[in-house]
Scaffold this active site. Structure first.
Site, short mmCIF file in Angstrom:
data_model
loop_
_atom_site.label_atom_id
_atom_site.label_comp_id
_atom_site.label_asym_id
_atom_site.label_seq_id
_atom_site.Cartn_x
_atom_site.Cartn_y
_atom_site.Cartn_z
N SER A 77 33.06 -83.34 90.77
CA SER A 77 32.03 -82.68 89.97
C SER A 77 31.05 -83.70 89.41
O SER A 77 29.83 -83.46 89.36
CB SER A 77 32.69 -81.90 88.83
OG SER A 77 33.61 -80.95 89.34
N ASN A 78 31.56 -84.86 88.96
CA ASN A 78 30.68 -85.91 88.46
C ASN A 78 29.85 -86.54 89.57
O ASN A 78 28.82 -87.15 89.31
CB ASN A 78 31.50 -86.99 87.75
CG ASN A 78 31.87 -86.60 86.34
OD1 ASN A 78 31.14 -86.85 85.40
ND2 ASN A 78 33.03 -85.96 86.18
N LYS B 264 45.15 -82.22 90.51
CA LYS B 264 44.35 -82.57 89.34
C LYS B 264 44.19 -81.31 88.51
O LYS B 264 43.67 -80.29 89.00
CB LYS B 264 42.98 -83.10 89.75
CG LYS B 264 42.06 -83.35 88.54
CD LYS B 264 40.65 -83.74 88.95
CE LYS B 264 39.77 -83.95 87.70
NZ LYS B 264 38.37 -84.32 88.04
#
Length: 383
Positions: A115-116, A241
Site C-alpha cells: 500500500s505504501n 500480515k
C-alpha cells in the site's frame, strides 16, 4: 486509507460455516518450479505478459538471485515508491538509495508494491522495475541475502499468478497477496471462493505466498483466524500480515501454526506479522514474529529497538518506546501515503508526492504532518 481502525475486527468476519470446508489441495497441486532459462518461467502457462504490459520484459534474474532467503523474525518495511515531481515517472535513483538506507538501518526485509508502494498506481512493467531496482541496489550495497516480498494481489487468479511470476523474474522472494473483493457478494458461501483463490494461486506461483489481511483495502473483507489457519496448511503459503489490528486473531494464528511446518532458529514455521507499528509490542506479547509496517520508512531504528528491548526483557522501556512509536504512527495512519511522504520530505529531505489523483499536501498540511512525526524522529536520531 488508514491501515486499521481503532476497533477490533467485526465478529463473524468472513468465516461463515468455516468448519464445513476442510483443506484440500487443488487437483493441479504440484508447485511449479521455474527453470533457470531466462524465458522458461512462462513456458508452461497460457498466460501472456503482453496482455498486461506491452513493455514487460520476461528476462529473469540470474539463478543466484533466487538463493534461499528465509523469512525470519524482525522488522519488514513496505517501501515507499518515488516519482519525478513533474512527470510522475519512476525515480529509480531514490528507490535504490532508500532501500539501501533501510538495509543499513538493520531491517529484516523489504516489501515492494505494498500500500505504501502505491501498487495500484503502477503498471506491470513499472512494478517489475521497482522490484528489480530494489534487488540490484541491495545486492550492490552488500545485502544480497535480504528477502524481498512483492505485492501481487489482483482480482482474478489469472492476473495474481502473473504478478507472482513477474515478481519472481524481477528478484522477489515472496508474494504478498490480498484477497479479491470486487465481486465478493457473488462469492461461494463458507469462504469457498477465498480458499479457491489462495490455493489456486499458491499451486501455480513460483514463490511462496504471504497472506495480506487488510480490510481497509478490500471493501471491509476481514479474513478470520479460522480461514487463515486453514490456508496456512498449504505448503506454498508461509505467512500472514495482519493490518486488521486484531491481536487476538494474531495469537490464535501463532498458536495454531507454530509447529505446522519445519522451522529452525529464528525462522518461524508460519510467519505472523503485525501490519502496523502502533501495536508492535502487543503483537510480540501475543506471540507475533515482528511487524511489516510503513512507519519504518521514516523510523526503522526505532521499530528495531522496540523489538530488541522486548526480547531483552526490558518491558518497561519497550512500553515507553511503544508510546512514542504509536503517537508517530498516528500521523501515518491518519494521512496514509500522503502524510508518510510529507513526513519523509520534511525530516529526511526526500519523499516527494504520491501519483495523481492523490492530493499534494498544502504548506499547512505539510507542517501538520511534520509536527506529527517530530517526537518519533527525535527518538530515531538518538539511536
Amino acid at each position: 486509507m488508514s491501515p486499521h481502525n481503532d476497533a477490533p475486527s467485526p465478529a463473524g468476519s468472513f468465516t461463515q460455516s468455516f468448519h464445513s470446508l476442510s483443506f484440500r489441495p487443488m487437483a493441479s497441486s504440484t508447485l511449479r518450479v521455474a527453470s533457470s532459462n531466462a524465458n522458461s518461467i512462462y513456458s508452461d502457462s497460457v498466460l501472456n505478459e503482453s496482455q498486461y504490459s506491452s513493455s514487460y520484459s520476461s528476462t529473469s534474474m540470474d539463478p543466484e538471485d533466487h538463493a534461499s532467503r528465509p523469512l525470519t523474525q524482525g522488522v519488514y518495511v513496505p517501501t515507499v515508491c518515488f516519482f519525478d515531481p513533474v512527470t510522475e515517472d519512476l525515480d529509480t535513483a531514490t528507490i535504490a538509495s532508500h532501500a539501501v538506507r533501510l538495509a543499513k538501518a538493520g531491517v529484516t526485509g523489504l516489501t515492494t508494491q505494498g500500500s505504501n508502494g502505491e501498487a495500484v498506481h503502477l503498471s506491470h512493467s513499472e512494478r517489475q522495475t521497482v522490484t528489480s531496482t530494489t534487488r540490484s541496489a541491495l545486492t550492490g550495497a552488500g545485502f544480497p541475502n535480504m528477502p524481498i516480498l512483492v505485492g501481487c494481489g489482483a482480482q482474478s487468479v489469472r492476473e495474481t499468478v502473473q504478478l507472482c511470476r513477474e515478481a519472481y523474474a524481477a528478484g522477489g522472494d515472496y508474494a504478498l497477496v490480498l484477497p479479491p473483493s470486487y465481486y465478493a457478494p457473488l462469492f461461494a458461501p463458507s469462504s469457498a471462493s477465498i480458499f479457491e483463490f489462495f490455493n489456486s494461486v499458491a499451486d501455480q506461483s513460483p514463490i511462496p505466498l504471504v497472506i495480506y489481511n487488510y480490510p481497509g483495502a478490500v471493501s471491509g473483507m476481514d479474513l478470520s483466524s479460522d480461514v487463515i489457519i486453514q490456508l496456512a496448511a498449504h505448503p506454498n503459503i508461509v505467512g500472514v500480515k495482519l493490518t486488521c489490528g486484531n491481536t487476538g486473531k494474531l495469537n490464535r494464528i501463532v498458536a495454531a501454526t507454530k509447529s505446522a511446518k519445519p522451522q529452525s532458529y529464528n525462522t518461524p514455521a508460519f510467519l505472523v506479522l503485525g501490519g502496523s507499528a502502533d501495536f508492535t509490542l502487543q503483537s510480540l506479547v501475543g506471540g507475533g514474529h515482528g511487524i511489516l509496517a510503513g512507519l519504518a520508512n521514516i523510523a526503522p531504528k526505532s521499530c528495531i529497538e522496540l523489538i530488541r528491548l522486548y526480547k531483552a526483557g526490558k518491558v518497561a522501556e519497550a512500553q515507553a518506546m511503544q508510546e512514542i512509536v504509536a503517537r508517530g504512527d498516528w500521523a501515518a495512519i491518519q494521512g496514509g501515503i500522503v502524510s508518510t511522504k510529507a513526513g519523509m520530505e520534511s525530516w529526511l529531505g526526500y519523499g516527494g508526492f504520491a501519483r495523481s489523483p492523490l492530493p499534494r499536501p498544502t504548506s499547512d498540511e505539510s507542517s501538520k504532518w511534520k509536527e506529527g512525526f517530530r517526537e518519533l524522529v527525535a527518538l530515531e536520531k538518538s539511536l
